[in-house]
Design an enzyme around this catalytic site. Structure first.
Site, mmCIF file in Angstrom:
data_model
loop_
_atom_site.group_PDB
_atom_site.id
_atom_site.type_symbol
_atom_site.label_atom_id
_atom_site.label_comp_id
_atom_site.label_asym_id
_atom_site.label_seq_id
_atom_site.Cartn_x
_atom_site.Cartn_y
_atom_site.Cartn_z
ATOM 1 N N GLY A 46 1.281 -16.239 6.298
ATOM 2 C CA GLY A 46 1.903 -15.093 6.947
ATOM 3 C C GLY A 46 1.897 -13.914 5.996
ATOM 4 O O GLY A 46 1.811 -14.085 4.776
ATOM 5 N N GLN A 51 4.910 -6.079 2.758
ATOM 6 C CA GLN A 51 4.304 -6.722 1.596
ATOM 7 C C GLN A 51 3.051 -5.993 1.112
ATOM 8 O O GLN A 51 2.645 -6.165 -0.030
ATOM 9 C CB GLN A 51 3.963 -8.181 1.899
ATOM 10 C CG GLN A 51 5.194 -9.050 2.072
ATOM 11 C CD GLN A 51 4.811 -10.476 2.322
ATOM 12 O OE1 GLN A 51 4.551 -10.861 3.450
ATOM 13 N NE2 GLN A 51 4.753 -11.257 1.251
ATOM 14 N N LEU A 100 4.144 -14.639 -1.049
ATOM 15 C CA LEU A 100 3.120 -13.859 -1.727
ATOM 16 C C LEU A 100 3.724 -12.700 -2.523
ATOM 17 O O LEU A 100 3.066 -12.157 -3.411
ATOM 18 C CB LEU A 100 2.093 -13.337 -0.720
ATOM 19 C CG LEU A 100 1.316 -14.422 0.033
ATOM 20 C CD1 LEU A 100 0.415 -13.802 1.090
ATOM 21 C CD2 LEU A 100 0.520 -15.285 -0.925
#
Length: 188
Positions: A46, A51, A100
């Protein structure tokens, strides 16, 4: 398409609520295409727009179940409903996740077992996704990003303190830090 730099914890865009997508433009379509390429290169299951430095309520997701069935998509302006959490401590073997934006680490976190997510797709059509298990975990994790919450913010005291030590050691926690999949040597 392009692989975009992924922001690391401490960047302000990761810690602020994202804004709704007002109009689906070519720029939004390109952003989502780049998000898929970035997510795949990382690799991740995802990726939320914050991000990659974009404060919009968008996320992509991809998961392959035990039978090899792919599940992949993008959702804009999602709303999330979930069942109450089961009481107890998370199982480190079955309930650990990573991010991440805090690459290379995994910590156990209790999440709701099933969720309902509604929103719109790239054509502006309504989406309704009811999932459980890992798919529900992915939906909750990415939705949190849109509200400025990293999964490490939800950890218990001991694990949260560990994440802060890791962040200090790696020099994270400041604006402007990122890594690029395929370029930077980070084990996400």
């Amino acid at each position: 398409m392009a692989v975009l730099p992924i922001r690391i914890m401490g960047d302000p865009v990761l810690h602020a609520p994202a804004s709704p997508v007002e109009e689906i433009t070519d720029e939004i379509r390109q952003l989502i295409a780049d998000m898929f390429e970035t997510m795949d290169a990382a690799p991740g299951v995802g990726l939320a727009a914050p991000q990659v430095g974009v404060g919009l309520r968008i996320y992509t997701y991809a998961y392959q179940d035990d039978e090899g069935n792919p599940w992949r998509g993008a959702i804009l302006n999602p709303e999330l409903w979930m069942r109450p959490l089961e009481p107890g401590e998370p199982d480190p073997d079955d309930e650990s996740e990573g991010c991440l934006s805090f690459p290379g680490e995994r910590f156990p976190l209790r999440r709701s077992e099933s969720v309902l997510v509604t929103g719109i797709d790239l054509d502006g059509e309504p989406l309704r996704i009811e999932v459980d298990g890992w798919r529900a975990r992915i939906m909750q994790h990415e939705f949190d990003h849109l509200d400025g919450i990293l999964y490490i913010d939800r950890l218990g005291d001991t694990d949260w303190k560990t994440t802060q030590k890791i962040a200090r050691k790696r020099g994270w926690g400041r604006p402007g830090q990122s890594w690029t999949p395929g370029v930077d040597d980070i084990d996400a």
